[in-house]
Design an enzyme around this catalytic site. Structure first.
Site, PDB file in Angstrom:
ATOM      1  N   ASP A  33      -1.594   2.869 -15.421  1.00  0.00           N
ATOM      2  CA  ASP A  33      -2.624   2.540 -14.440  1.00  0.00           C
ATOM      3  C   ASP A  33      -3.996   2.730 -15.086  1.00  0.00           C
ATOM      4  O   ASP A  33      -4.416   3.868 -15.321  1.00  0.00           O
ATOM      5  CB  ASP A  33      -2.452   3.462 -13.225  1.00  0.00           C
ATOM      6  CG  ASP A  33      -3.118   2.929 -11.983  1.00  0.00           C
ATOM      7  OD1 ASP A  33      -3.838   1.924 -12.086  1.00  0.00           O
ATOM      8  OD2 ASP A  33      -2.923   3.529 -10.905  1.00  0.00           O
ATOM      9  N   ASP A  34      -4.672   1.657 -15.409  1.00  0.00           N
ATOM     10  CA  ASP A  34      -5.970   1.717 -16.102  1.00  0.00           C
ATOM     11  C   ASP A  34      -5.837   2.263 -17.534  1.00  0.00           C
ATOM     12  O   ASP A  34      -6.763   2.895 -18.048  1.00  0.00           O
ATOM     13  CB  ASP A  34      -6.991   2.615 -15.364  1.00  0.00           C
ATOM     14  CG  ASP A  34      -7.377   2.111 -13.984  1.00  0.00           C
ATOM     15  OD1 ASP A  34      -6.974   0.996 -13.610  1.00  0.00           O
ATOM     16  OD2 ASP A  34      -8.098   2.850 -13.283  1.00  0.00           O
ATOM     17  N   ARG A  61      -1.140  -6.423 -10.798  1.00  0.00           N
ATOM     18  CA  ARG A  61       0.291  -6.158 -10.563  1.00  0.00           C
ATOM     19  C   ARG A  61       0.950  -7.360  -9.909  1.00  0.00           C
ATOM     20  O   ARG A  61       2.095  -7.705 -10.224  1.00  0.00           O
ATOM     21  CB  ARG A  61       0.450  -4.904  -9.705  1.00  0.00           C
ATOM     22  CG  ARG A  61       0.220  -3.655 -10.553  1.00  0.00           C
ATOM     23  CD  ARG A  61      -0.266  -2.468  -9.764  1.00  0.00           C
ATOM     24  NE  ARG A  61      -0.932  -1.567 -10.693  1.00  0.00           N
ATOM     25  CZ  ARG A  61      -0.346  -0.529 -11.294  1.00  0.00           C
ATOM     26  NH1 ARG A  61       0.895  -0.223 -11.034  1.00  0.00           N
ATOM     27  NH2 ARG A  61      -1.016   0.207 -12.153  1.00  0.00           N
ATOM     28  N   LYS A  63       3.591   3.516  -8.515  1.00  0.00           N
ATOM     29  CA  LYS A  63       2.569   2.802  -7.742  1.00  0.00           C
ATOM     30  C   LYS A  63       2.951   1.340  -7.524  1.00  0.00           C
ATOM     31  O   LYS A  63       3.088   0.580  -8.472  1.00  0.00           O
ATOM     32  CB  LYS A  63       1.245   2.890  -8.505  1.00  0.00           C
ATOM     33  CG  LYS A  63       0.090   2.203  -7.806  1.00  0.00           C
ATOM     34  CD  LYS A  63      -1.198   2.666  -8.446  1.00  0.00           C
ATOM     35  CE  LYS A  63      -2.384   1.840  -7.967  1.00  0.00           C
ATOM     36  NZ  LYS A  63      -3.630   2.308  -8.581  1.00  0.00           N
ATOM     37  N   HIS A  73       1.446  -0.976  -4.740  1.00  0.00           N
ATOM     38  CA  HIS A  73       0.114  -1.542  -4.572  1.00  0.00           C
ATOM     39  C   HIS A  73       0.078  -3.058  -4.433  1.00  0.00           C
ATOM     40  O   HIS A  73      -0.927  -3.706  -4.743  1.00  0.00           O
ATOM     41  CB  HIS A  73      -0.777  -1.102  -5.753  1.00  0.00           C
ATOM     42  CG  HIS A  73      -2.190  -0.831  -5.342  1.00  0.00           C
ATOM     43  ND1 HIS A  73      -3.225  -0.690  -6.241  1.00  0.00           N
ATOM     44  CD2 HIS A  73      -2.745  -0.696  -4.123  1.00  0.00           C
ATOM     45  CE1 HIS A  73      -4.350  -0.463  -5.596  1.00  0.00           C
ATOM     46  NE2 HIS A  73      -4.082  -0.469  -4.301  1.00  0.00           N
ATOM     47  N   HIS A  96      -5.056   6.882 -14.192  1.00  0.00           N
ATOM     48  CA  HIS A  96      -6.097   6.443 -13.247  1.00  0.00           C
ATOM     49  C   HIS A  96      -7.071   7.590 -12.952  1.00  0.00           C
ATOM     50  O   HIS A  96      -6.689   8.749 -13.007  1.00  0.00           O
ATOM     51  CB  HIS A  96      -5.418   5.991 -11.956  1.00  0.00           C
ATOM     52  CG  HIS A  96      -6.297   5.204 -11.025  1.00  0.00           C
ATOM     53  ND1 HIS A  96      -7.231   5.806 -10.206  1.00  0.00           N
ATOM     54  CD2 HIS A  96      -6.368   3.880 -10.792  1.00  0.00           C
ATOM     55  CE1 HIS A  96      -7.842   4.864  -9.499  1.00  0.00           C
ATOM     56  NE2 HIS A  96      -7.345   3.687  -9.835  1.00  0.00           N
ATOM     57  N   ASP A 136      -2.275  -2.336 -16.404  1.00  0.00           N
ATOM     58  CA  ASP A 136      -2.691  -3.388 -15.463  1.00  0.00           C
ATOM     59  C   ASP A 136      -4.065  -3.984 -15.752  1.00  0.00           C
ATOM     60  O   ASP A 136      -4.298  -5.159 -15.533  1.00  0.00           O
ATOM     61  CB  ASP A 136      -2.627  -2.861 -14.008  1.00  0.00           C
ATOM     62  CG  ASP A 136      -3.439  -1.583 -13.793  1.00  0.00           C
ATOM     63  OD1 ASP A 136      -3.920  -0.984 -14.781  1.00  0.00           O
ATOM     64  OD2 ASP A 136      -3.578  -1.177 -12.626  1.00  0.00           O
ATOM     65  N   ASN A 137      -5.004  -3.143 -16.219  1.00  0.00           N
ATOM     66  CA  ASN A 137      -6.374  -3.644 -16.438  1.00  0.00           C
ATOM     67  C   ASN A 137      -7.099  -2.709 -17.397  1.00  0.00           C
ATOM     68  O   ASN A 137      -6.560  -1.689 -17.815  1.00  0.00           O
ATOM     69  CB  ASN A 137      -7.124  -3.780 -15.105  1.00  0.00           C
ATOM     70  CG  ASN A 137      -7.002  -2.554 -14.216  1.00  0.00           C
ATOM     71  OD1 ASN A 137      -6.421  -2.621 -13.143  1.00  0.00           O
ATOM     72  ND2 ASN A 137      -7.522  -1.425 -14.677  1.00  0.00           N
ATOM     73  N   ARG A 152     -12.555  -1.932 -16.548  1.00  0.00           N
ATOM     74  CA  ARG A 152     -11.957  -2.409 -15.307  1.00  0.00           C
ATOM     75  C   ARG A 152     -12.973  -3.169 -14.449  1.00  0.00           C
ATOM     76  O   ARG A 152     -14.129  -2.757 -14.369  1.00  0.00           O
ATOM     77  CB  ARG A 152     -11.415  -1.212 -14.515  1.00  0.00           C
ATOM     78  CG  ARG A 152     -10.602  -1.585 -13.300  1.00  0.00           C
ATOM     79  CD  ARG A 152     -10.134  -0.347 -12.554  1.00  0.00           C
ATOM     80  NE  ARG A 152     -11.256   0.409 -12.030  1.00  0.00           N
ATOM     81  CZ  ARG A 152     -11.180   1.674 -11.595  1.00  0.00           C
ATOM     82  NH1 ARG A 152     -10.042   2.332 -11.641  1.00  0.00           N
ATOM     83  NH2 ARG A 152     -12.242   2.285 -11.131  1.00  0.00           N
TER      84      ARG A 152
END
Ligand SMILES: *[C@@H]1O[C@H](CO)[C@@H](O)[C@H](O)[C@H]1NC(C)=O
Ligand SMILES: *[C@@H]1O[C@H](CO)[C@@H](O)[C@H](O)[C@H]1NC(C)=O
Ligand SMILES: *[C@@H]1O[C@H](CO)[C@@H](O)[C@H](O)[C@H]1NC(C)=O
Ligand SMILES: *[C@@H]1O[C@H](CO)[C@@H](O)[C@H](O)[C@H]1NC(C)=O
Ligand SMILES: *[C@@H]1O[C@H](CO)[C@@H](O)[C@H](O)[C@H]1NC(C)=O
Ligand SMILES: *[C@@H]1O[C@H](CO)[C@@H](O)[C@H](O)[C@H]1NC(C)=O
Ligand SMILES: *[C@@H]1O[C@H](CO)[C@@H](O)[C@H](O)[C@H]1NC(C)=O
Length: 509
Positions: free
Chosen positions: A38-39, A81, A130, A132, A188, A280-281, A289
């Site tokens: 995540d990030d 996602r 996660k 989301h 994150h 993801d990013n 991000r």
């Protein structure tokens, strides 16, 4: 860097055949384990960051093809996602922004997601961590421990809990092949949601008073002087301390990845499972991000196939997109993409490609696309981008408004430091100014052969006029092919009848 003991054990077990306790005949089943950070970014040994210790990612890389030119198509959590799990960009699958709370974005009801297609093809699906994305009917999973019915700290950051859930999934008597998606909530930020655990939740479960205890985690601490500051982040004590906290959280995820892979091994599936690791990013720092710059879209990507050891440990320069993840997994399971349409329009087709051929031979792929519309519901700042070879071309559709800042990044020490220094007229030690960050040119072109930090916008340089023309055409073609509702923004209105076209607004844009 010498591999840690656990890393060697995994590699050795694979090389010298340590399949123990397999319930299924590995030759009959092929499985997938998709691990998403995540990030997460390039803070790992495998991506040549020597300041951080990530022995488990490094060991996974030893039996993976390592992509150095992998990009997300959108730099925001839910949209990314949804794009990973559908193979369709955010503007085509409908997940224009974040899914939770007031943001409330969802994919269109008739989108055929990866988990839906796989379950229809007789593959068992699981998600831990996660999720989301929504709606539930578009993203069904047979086994699900996510923020929808658990604490996201437990299923996304407590690596002991994650290990036990993976074990539970693997112990099933279900004979079907599986697709397991482990979506860490690390690394994150935390300052906006649970500030009591630190800027990156780096204290959650570290055993200190009030922090709880994660039995399998050995926290690694980093001194701010030792971190590697990426070129797009200001080199100040506040930003360095922020990065040090991020490293500790990445360390927890790295140890979690080791535990997950150990579970896969001891359940006997290491030799039948395609393992994919990505994020993801971009990292939650300026130009990261929510941005379509290199720093916001470039992602780590490791693909480990037990059937393709020839390229293990090699670095590929081929361009990969996270829009390729769905085609890759469908290809691995030999599941065809169905013929269907959305809103009675043309047949939906995937613009991504299977990455499996890269595991055999270096492919010539050189183009990736990106599309961002919102992050939070208030953050409408549509951008479309294409990178072809060294040239990254960005269209900021509504560049006259200020680039928006999300709540989570706003309270971060790094952004507060930029605000404070700018307000006080002190040196920011940053590559940009707040003004240049907020107010962008409509068109941006960067040439990585001479400008890897994307410091010089060449969009109006006459030497690049031809390239701009071509990239603009390429981008528009992709927007039309993927039914982009923003295709006529900012100076036209999209009218579908008699045939889709942009009608002019004469609004001086
Ligand atoms: C793992 O799979 C490969 C390819 O299918 C096969 O050649 C190899 O013998 C297998 N190794 C073990 C330990 O089963
Ligand atoms: C890390 O650096 C080495 C040496 O410069 C290089 O060969 C390798 O490709 C780099 N790895 C990645 C993932 O970029
Ligand atoms: C979450 O949902 C799954 C079904 O997917 C169920 O098995 C599990 O018990 C639920 N967990 C909690 C904590 O409610
Ligand atoms: C993590 O999960 C384990 C197993 O469920 C539990 O014993 C432990 O208390 C959890 N740690 C935290 C910090 O919640
Ligand atoms: C937006 O782009 C246009 C065209 O490149 C430019 O003239 C303008 O200065 C840019 N920025 C703002 C804030 O309008
Ligand atoms: C920014 O300034 C505020 C107000 O003076 C202060 O409370 C905060 O600690 C500062 N933050 C950083 C990262 O400099
Ligand atoms: C940003 O920093 C990099 C190196 O850290 C440098 O090469 C580049 O020129 C800088 N750009 C600007 C606009 O200062």
């Amino acid at each position: 860097m010498p591999l840690p003991r656990r890393g060697w054990v995994i590699v050795a077990l694979l090389l010298f055949g340590g399949i123990c306790g397999a319930k299924k005949d590995p030759s009959r089943s092929r499985n997938v384990l998709l691990i998403v950070a995540d990030d997460g970014g390039f803070e790992s040994g495998v991506y040549n960051n020597t300041a951080i210790d990530t022995p488990n990612l490094d060991a996974l890389a030893q039996r993976s093809l390592i992509f150095r030119n992998a990009f997300t198509s959108v730099s925001s959590c839910s949209p990314s996602r949804a794009s990973i799990l559908t193979g369709l960009p955010q503007h085509q699958n409908g997940m224009y922004g974040l899914h939770q709370d007031v943001h409330h974005f969802n994919s269109f009801d008739s989108v055929r997601s990866l988990s839906l297609l796989l379950s229809q093809a007789g593959i068992r699906t699981g998600i831990i961590g996660k999720k989301h994305v929504g709606p539930a009917a578009v993203y069904p999973f047979d086994f699900a421990y996510t923020e929808e019915n658990s604490s996201v700290l437990q299923v996304g950051r407590n690596i002991t809990r994650i290990k036990m859930l993976v074990r539970k999934f693997m112990q099933s008597q279900d004979e079907r092949p599986f697709f397991l998606y482990v979506a860490f909530h690390d690394p994150h930020r935390c300052g906006h949601s649970q500030p009591q655990y630190g800027a990156f939740c780096e204290k959650f479960g570290n055993g200190e008073t009030g922090m709880g205890w994660i039995p399998d985690w050995k926290p690694q601490h980093y001194s701010p002087e030792k971190v590697q500051v990426p070129f797009f982040v200001q080199d100040t004590p506040a930003a360095r301390a922020d990065l040090a906290a991020q490293y500790t959280t990445i360390g927890r995820m790295d140890q979690g990845i080791g535990l997950v892979l150990e579970e896969l091994h001891s359940a006997g599936f290491l030799n039948s499972t395609l393992v994919i690791y990505t994020s993801d990013n971009g990292i939650p720092f300026p130009s990261g991000r929510t941005n379509l710059y290199w720093s916001g879209t470039a992602e780590p990507l490791l693909i480990s196939s037990p059937e393709h050891p020839h390229r293990w440990g090699q670095v590929s320069s081929a361009y990969a997109s996270l829009l390729d993840v769905t085609p890759t997994i469908l290809d691995w399971f030999s599941v065809p993409y169905p013929s269907y349409s959305l809103f009675g329009k043309r047949t939906v087709s995937l613009t991504g490609k299977s990455l499996l051929p890269a595991l055999v031979m270096e492919p010539p792929w050189a183009t990736v696309f990106a599309s961002q519309s919102l992050h939070e519901v208030t953050m409408h700042y549509p951008m479309r981008a294409v990178q072809r070879g060294p040239l990254r071309f960005i269209h900021n559709l509504l560049n006259r408004t200020a680039f928006p800042i999300d709540q989570d990044f706003y309270v971060s020490p790094t952004f507060q430091d930029l605000l404070n220094r700018t307000q006080a007229g002190q040196p920011t030690h940053w590559n940009k100014t707040l003004h240049s960050y907020y107010y962008r040119e409509r068109w941006e072109l960067y040439d990585h052969t001479t400008d890897p930090t994307e410091s010089h916008n060449l969009a109006s340089d006459p030497h690049y006029a031809q390239a701009v023309e071509e990239l603009r055409g390429l981008l528009l073609k992709w927007q039309w092919e993927t039914d982009d509702p923003w295709v006529c923004v900012p100076d036209g209105v999209l009218e579908d009848k008699p045939s889709p076209q942009c009608r002019p607004l004469h609004n001086e844009l």
